[in-house]
Every structure is written in C-alpha cells, then in structure tokens.
Design an enzyme around this catalytic site. Structure first.
Site, mmCIF file in Angstrom:
data_model
loop_
_atom_site.group_PDB
_atom_site.id
_atom_site.type_symbol
_atom_site.label_atom_id
_atom_site.label_comp_id
_atom_site.label_asym_id
_atom_site.label_seq_id
_atom_site.Cartn_x
_atom_site.Cartn_y
_atom_site.Cartn_z
ATOM 1 N N THR A 80 -10.205 3.884 11.026
ATOM 2 C CA THR A 80 -10.067 2.976 12.178
ATOM 3 C C THR A 80 -9.454 3.680 13.388
ATOM 4 O OG1 THR A 80 -8.106 2.194 11.049
ATOM 5 C CG2 THR A 80 -10.004 0.752 11.013
ATOM 6 N N LYS A 118 0.849 -1.192 0.000
ATOM 7 C CA LYS A 118 0.000 0.000 0.000
ATOM 8 C C LYS A 118 0.883 1.239 0.000
ATOM 9 C CE LYS A 118 -2.323 1.611 3.724
ATOM 10 N NZ LYS A 118 -2.125 3.069 3.764
ATOM 11 N N LYS A 147 -7.300 8.163 -0.597
ATOM 12 C CA LYS A 147 -8.561 8.570 0.056
ATOM 13 C C LYS A 147 -9.096 9.875 -0.506
ATOM 14 C CE LYS A 147 -7.368 6.486 4.576
ATOM 15 N NZ LYS A 147 -5.912 6.270 4.483
ATOM 16 N N ASP A 188 -13.560 15.095 -2.605
ATOM 17 C CA ASP A 188 -13.696 16.437 -3.179
ATOM 18 C C ASP A 188 -14.998 16.459 -3.980
ATOM 19 O OD1 ASP A 188 -13.116 19.033 -4.255
ATOM 20 O OD2 ASP A 188 -10.976 18.611 -4.132
ATOM 21 N N ARG A 230 2.767 -1.025 10.691
ATOM 22 C CA ARG A 230 3.847 -1.045 11.674
ATOM 23 C C ARG A 230 4.157 -2.413 12.271
ATOM 24 N NH1 ARG A 230 1.252 4.219 14.292
ATOM 25 N NH2 ARG A 230 -0.529 3.173 13.315
ATOM 26 N N ASP A 280 -3.480 4.314 -1.725
ATOM 27 C CA ASP A 280 -4.411 4.728 -0.671
ATOM 28 C C ASP A 280 -4.370 6.249 -0.519
ATOM 29 O OD1 ASP A 280 -5.943 4.853 1.670
ATOM 30 O OD2 ASP A 280 -4.274 4.272 2.963
HETATM 31 O O1 C5P Z 1 0.735 0.793 10.955
HETATM 32 P P1 C5P Z 1 -0.698 0.397 10.788
HETATM 33 O O2 C5P Z 1 -0.860 -1.099 10.611
HETATM 34 O O3 C5P Z 1 -1.609 1.003 11.827
HETATM 35 O O4 C5P Z 1 -1.089 1.034 9.372
HETATM 36 C C1 C5P Z 1 -2.404 1.028 8.878
HETATM 37 C C2 C5P Z 1 -2.431 1.672 7.534
HETATM 38 O O5 C5P Z 1 -3.777 1.646 7.062
HETATM 39 C C3 C5P Z 1 -1.981 3.123 7.504
HETATM 40 O O6 C5P Z 1 -1.284 3.307 6.283
HETATM 41 C C4 C5P Z 1 -3.280 3.914 7.508
HETATM 42 O O7 C5P Z 1 -3.161 5.130 6.798
HETATM 43 C C5 C5P Z 1 -4.225 2.970 6.770
HETATM 44 N N1 C5P Z 1 -5.652 3.132 7.035
HETATM 45 C C6 C5P Z 1 -6.187 3.047 8.312
HETATM 46 N N2 C5P Z 1 -7.526 3.213 8.520
HETATM 47 C C7 C5P Z 1 -8.352 3.429 7.486
HETATM 48 C C8 C5P Z 1 -7.822 3.502 6.184
HETATM 49 C C9 C5P Z 1 -6.459 3.327 6.002
HETATM 50 O O8 C5P Z 1 -5.449 2.815 9.271
HETATM 51 N N3 C5P Z 1 -9.656 3.513 7.691
#
Ligand code: C5P
Length: 235
Positions: A121, A31, A60, A63, A213, A58
C-alpha cells in the site's frame, strides 16, 4: 477467525509490546511484523499468544518454492491465525507455502489462513510502472495477483481498500481482502499512499482491516481502538 480490526504491533521490542498490550483488558487480533519478529524471534509470538490474542504473523515470505515451503512448515508450529507471502513470488511458491503450512499444522488444529501481498500500500502506480516495469494500472496488477493467488488455493490477499471491491467481485466474498493503510479522518498518512477510514474500508469491500499508527501512536490507544471498532462495526 474473528473479524476484529487487527492492530499492527510495530514496536522495536518486547518491552514496548507489553506496555502497549497491558492497556487493554480484552483479547485482541494483533499483527506481528518483521520489525518485531527480527528483534525477538518466535518467542514473542508465543508470549503474545499466551495472553489469548489472535495473531497475524506478517513476514511476507518471498523466496524459491522449496524454501518458502520449509519456512511455512516452521511457522505453522507457532499456531498463529494468519500468515502471508508475496504474490510476486509466483504460483508455485504460493502452492509450496500452502503445502508447508498444512504439513506443519498439528493434527486436530486449524491451519492458519494464508494470504498474499499484491502491491504494497506504500507503492504508487508510477513507482510500480517505472521500477517494476509492470505495464498495467495498479488496480489491474493487484487484480491479476489476486486471481493468481486464488488459483494457487490461498485464502485471500493483502490489498488497499481501493482494490477490495473489484477483488470481491472477481474472486468471491469468501476470498479475504485484508487492508492496511487505515487512517482516521484528519489523521496523518505517514508513508502510506492509498488510505481509507475504517468505515470507508468496510463499505468498499474489506474483510479485515490492519491499523497501526492510528492506534499505537494515539495519546490514548484504548480510546483510539474503540473508535476504530465502532466505525468498522457500524457499517
Ligand atoms: O501504521 P500503519 O497503519 O500504516 O501500519 C500498517 C501495517 O500494515 C504495517 O505493519 C505495514 O507493514 C503493514 N502492511 C502494509 N501494506 C501492505 C502489507 C502490510 O502497510 N501491503
């Protein structure tokens, strides 16, 4: 599109991305989000794609419909596999995104799947109610956004694991539930509020998981990725 765990390449620049990718000797599903895209631009997408990886771009988008339509037309030319918009942009915006994506996809190529973010999330129910003034439960709000997304003709949504099952029931198995907020048992939650393990995500109805992460921050990212894959595939 395959259903491998999607690794979030949340790195500040190209150098860190390839240092990370060079640990792996297999094609991945990765991603590319705002952090990287804003620094490196479309070139980073082309370079990662040239290494044979599948890409979820990603960005998002959110607009007015015409702007999103034009932007999606441009993104379609990058040949990525999955792209997204915010469902809060509304049905007309989502339909515009789909039109743009179709218009920009080269003849004979498969159009990228298009999904919509429901509630981030990182958002709690209290935040949503107080700041967005949505007088529903978080689950009801996410489900509502999923239904509007389906009506607009999109392929699925980004949601937390906790809403995946209800969305599958309401919108069908083919409607994608892409879930971030994935952590290994005992791992740090960081800024995520609604989290689950890879196997928990599968059991609860995710179709694709996004892991950042827990893999990119691990002492050994290849081992961490294999552990995630094992839990995801076993269930
Ligand atoms: O590090 P982590 O596993 O928390 O990363 C989650 C990834 O998913 C990040 O790149 C974040 O921008 C993305 N994301 C999210 N929640 C959403 C959409 C995308 O955490 N609703």
């Amino acid at each position: 599109m395959n259903n491998k765990p999607i690794i979030a390449l949340d790195f500040p620049g190209e150098k860190e991305v390839f240092e990370f990718l060079n640990h792996f000797d297999e094609p991945l599903f990765v991603k590319i989000g705002m952090e990287l895209y804003m620094q490196e631009g479309p070139d980073i997408v082309k370079k990662v794609k040239d290494q044979g990886h599948n890409i979820f771009l990603d960005l998002k988008l959110h607009d007015i419909p015409n702007t999103v339509k034009s932007a999606m037309k441009g993104l379609a030319r990058l040949g990525v596999d999955l792209v997204n918009v915010h469902a809060a942009g509304g049905r007309a915006m989502m339909e515009g995104a789909l039109e743009g994506l179709e218009a920009g996809t080269a003849a004979g190529k498969e159009r990228a799947a298009l999904i919509a973010v429901t509630q981030l999330t990182s958002t709690t129910e209290q935040q949503m109610q107080e700041e967005q003034k949505i007088i529903l439960s978080l689950q009801q709000s996410v489900l509502h956004y999923a239904q509007v997304t389906k009506q607009a003709g999109l392929n699925g949504v980004v949601c937390s694991v906790h809403e995946a099952r209800a969305i599958r029931e309401a919108c069908g198995e083919d409607f994608l539930r892409v879930t971030p907020g994935i952590r290994m048992l005992g791992g740090q939650a960081h800024d995520q509020k609604r989290i689950a393990t890879p196997d928990g995500a599968k059991q609860d109805g995710s179709s694709l998981i996004v892991v950042g992460r827990a893999i990119t921050g691990a002492a050994n990212p290849v081992v961490a990725y294999q552990e995630v894959c094992q839990l995801w595939e076993e269930k």
